[in-house]
Design a protein around this motif. Structure first.
Motif, PDB file in Angstrom:
ATOM      1  N   HIS A  87       0.836  -1.211   0.000  1.00  0.00           N
ATOM      2  CA  HIS A  87       0.000   0.000   0.000  1.00  0.00           C
ATOM      3  C   HIS A  87       0.870   1.260   0.000  1.00  0.00           C
ATOM      4  N   ALA A  88       1.864   1.299   0.885  1.00  0.00           N
ATOM      5  CA  ALA A  88       2.738   2.472   0.967  1.00  0.00           C
ATOM      6  C   ALA A  88       3.469   2.698  -0.348  1.00  0.00           C
ATOM      7  N   ALA A  89       3.928   1.605  -0.972  1.00  0.00           N
ATOM      8  CA  ALA A  89       4.622   1.730  -2.253  1.00  0.00           C
ATOM      9  C   ALA A  89       3.706   2.328  -3.318  1.00  0.00           C
ATOM     10  N   MET A  90       2.429   1.936  -3.296  1.00  0.00           N
ATOM     11  CA  MET A  90       1.501   2.481  -4.285  1.00  0.00           C
ATOM     12  C   MET A  90       1.218   3.960  -4.033  1.00  0.00           C
ATOM     13  N   VAL A  91       1.078   4.344  -2.763  1.00  0.00           N
ATOM     14  CA  VAL A  91       0.864   5.758  -2.455  1.00  0.00           C
ATOM     15  C   VAL A  91       2.065   6.583  -2.922  1.00  0.00           C
ATOM     16  N   LEU A  92       3.274   6.082  -2.666  1.00  0.00           N
ATOM     17  CA  LEU A  92       4.474   6.800  -3.099  1.00  0.00           C
ATOM     18  C   LEU A  92       4.564   6.849  -4.627  1.00  0.00           C
ATOM     19  N   ALA A  93       4.129   5.795  -5.293  1.00  0.00           N
ATOM     20  CA  ALA A  93       4.116   5.811  -6.757  1.00  0.00           C
ATOM     21  C   ALA A  93       3.181   6.903  -7.270  1.00  0.00           C
ATOM     22  N   TYR A  94       2.016   7.042  -6.631  1.00  0.00           N
ATOM     23  CA  TYR A  94       1.103   8.113  -7.024  1.00  0.00           C
ATOM     24  C   TYR A  94       1.696   9.490  -6.713  1.00  0.00           C
ATOM     25  N   LEU A  95       2.435   9.589  -5.616  1.00  0.00           N
ATOM     26  CA  LEU A  95       3.078  10.864  -5.288  1.00  0.00           C
ATOM     27  C   LEU A  95       4.073  11.260  -6.380  1.00  0.00           C
ATOM     28  N   VAL A  96       4.866  10.295  -6.840  1.00  0.00           N
ATOM     29  CA  VAL A  96       5.805  10.559  -7.933  1.00  0.00           C
ATOM     30  C   VAL A  96       5.050  10.972  -9.192  1.00  0.00           C
ATOM     31  N   LEU A  97       3.952  10.282  -9.473  1.00  0.00           N
ATOM     32  CA  LEU A  97       3.146  10.610 -10.653  1.00  0.00           C
ATOM     33  C   LEU A  97       2.598  12.027 -10.573  1.00  0.00           C
ATOM     34  N   GLU A  98       2.069  12.391  -9.417  1.00  0.00           N
ATOM     35  CA  GLU A  98       1.513  13.744  -9.274  1.00  0.00           C
ATOM     36  C   GLU A  98       2.601  14.801  -9.403  1.00  0.00           C
ATOM     37  N   CYS A  99       3.784  14.532  -8.859  1.00  0.00           N
ATOM     38  CA  CYS A  99       4.896  15.472  -9.010  1.00  0.00           C
ATOM     39  C   CYS A  99       5.281  15.613 -10.479  1.00  0.00           C
ATOM     40  N   GLY A 100       5.263  14.493 -11.208  1.00  0.00           N
ATOM     41  CA  GLY A 100       5.549  14.551 -12.637  1.00  0.00           C
ATOM     42  C   GLY A 100       4.510  15.361 -13.394  1.00  0.00           C
ATOM     43  N   LEU A 101       3.237  15.192 -13.042  1.00  0.00           N
ATOM     44  CA  LEU A 101       2.187  15.985 -13.684  1.00  0.00           C
ATOM     45  C   LEU A 101       2.346  17.465 -13.366  1.00  0.00           C
TER      46      LEU A 101
END
Length: 385
Positions: A87-101
């Motif tokens: 779960h934590a890994a997925m949240v961090l993956a979304y954080l990276v995605l949002e930063c990229g956007l």
């Protein structure tokens, strides 16, 4: 029985995988008949099967041990190690995605990112990041789908683990009857339109409590001999009949209590593994689907979202019309029936591959680490005693 003599409900493991596949399939929206029918529209109810099965399995694995004094710290560490790292890994993956956007569209741009999304808005609300990372988001914002949105059910599960462990510690096996009775009372209140809890916790408490009740009934229903397999006509007919009933209830979007009671019946019947469907569910491919179930449940939203982003960017450049934004911000697949079916198959295959990769890199190593730490805690406690 496994080789070690410990019960292993292989058919139920496979059902967990099929339920995860159904929830993932539900999250592909489209206009083709495959993606626009009542059964597809309500396949998110597979989460309610997870709750019932979880109540049964946790009662089987830990109920008596917690009642006899098994360390709650070890129990919660094992459950935390099972559900939180991925779960934590997925949240961090979304954080990276949002930063990229945000880097690509710093002011939102004309329409924002792919699909019109604006970084750190909607489900990816930055204010909800700490609670989402700690897996307590549904405790604070019940009913909101935040960050890795399907994790709402895992947040509810974490609360259920704590409540159930306290009940077993205080009441022993009487906790099983209390959990089942409380679940029935909540379900009846829900049927009468007087449910006193938010929807997510209501679903969790009813399902988990009925699962605990299933374990209370299990000693009277457990088979006396080995699984009979394909030659057992009557058990096979019962299994098939239950599946048909569940499919009808899902397609009709049945109220919570009738559907959860049907799921509870499925858990008890398929735990016996006496019919032809159970024999099919014990085959290697379906058992492997069960192994991948948690990973599939956790990663499919991110995988599907990126596939839809790719389609949205491609149609902007090529001038096609393959996807559109649906109400609520979800992507809607506009392809005809056959291309839609082929694309769904590819999406499921990619999600399963990513689930396997997530298992190899995160889920299974973290689970093994938590088991080693819990074992060390037990040895230290023995030395201290």
């Amino acid at each position: 029985m496994t080789a070690a003599g410990r019960l292993r409900f292989a058919a139920l493991d496979s059902w967990r995988g099929l339920a995860a596949l159904g929830v993932a399939f539900h999250h592909v929206s489209g206009t083709a008949p495959l993606l626009a029918n009542p059964f597809h529209d309500n396949l998110s109810r597979g989460v309610d099967f997870f709750f019932v099965l979880s109540g049964f399995v946790i009662a089987f694995s830990y109920g008596d041990r917690l009642a006899r004094g098994y360390s709650m710290a070890r129990f919660l560490l094992l459950r935390w190690g099972r559900i939180w790292p991925l779960h934590a890994a997925m949240v961090l993956a979304y954080l990276v995605l949002e930063c990229g956007l945000l880097a690509a569209w710093p002011t939102g741009g004309p329409g924002g990112g792919p699909g019109g999304r604006i970084p750190f808005t909607g489900p990816r609300d930055l204010a909800a990041l700490p609670a989402s990372l700690l897996l307590v988001q549904d405790w604070i914002w019940p009913g909101r789908d935040l960050w890795n949105v399907q994790s709402w059910s895992v947040s509810v599960e974490l609360a259920l683990y704590i409540v159930a462990a306290l009940a077993w510690r205080a009441l022993g096996r009487r906790a099983l009857a209390l959990g089942a009775g409380f679940a029935l009372a909540l379900g009846l209140a829900d049927l009468g339109g007087a449910a006193p809890l938010p929807d997510h916790f209501l679903r969790g408490l009813i399902g988990f409590g009925l699962g605990m009740g299933c374990w209370a009934l299990w000693p009277r229903l457990a088979p006396s001999g080995p699984a009979r397999g394909v030659g057992s006509v009557m058990p096979g007919l019962v299994e098939l009949g239950l599946v048909v009933v569940v499919v009808i209830l899902i397609a009709r979007d049945a109220p919570l209590l009738p559907l959860d009671l049907a799921f509870a019946a499925m858990v008890l019947v398929f735990a016996r593994e006496q019919g032809a469907l159970s024999a099919l569910l014990r085959t290697a491919p379906l058992r492997w689907l069960g192994v991948l179930s948690y990973g599939l449940y956790m990663v499919h939203g991110l995988v599907f979202g990126r596939i839809f982003d790719g389609l949205a960017l491609a149609q902007q450049r090529l001038g096609g019309q393959w996807v559109a934004a649906a109400p609520g911000g979800e992507a809607l697949l506009l392809l005809p029936a056959l291309p839609s079916a082929l694309l769904v198959a590819v999406m499921m295959a990619v999600a399963l591959a990513c689930a396997w990769l997530a298992g190899r890199l995160i889920e299974w190593p973290a689970r093994n680490l938590s088991r080693r730490i819990a074992g060390s805690m037990g040895r230290l406690a023995s030395v201290a005693a």
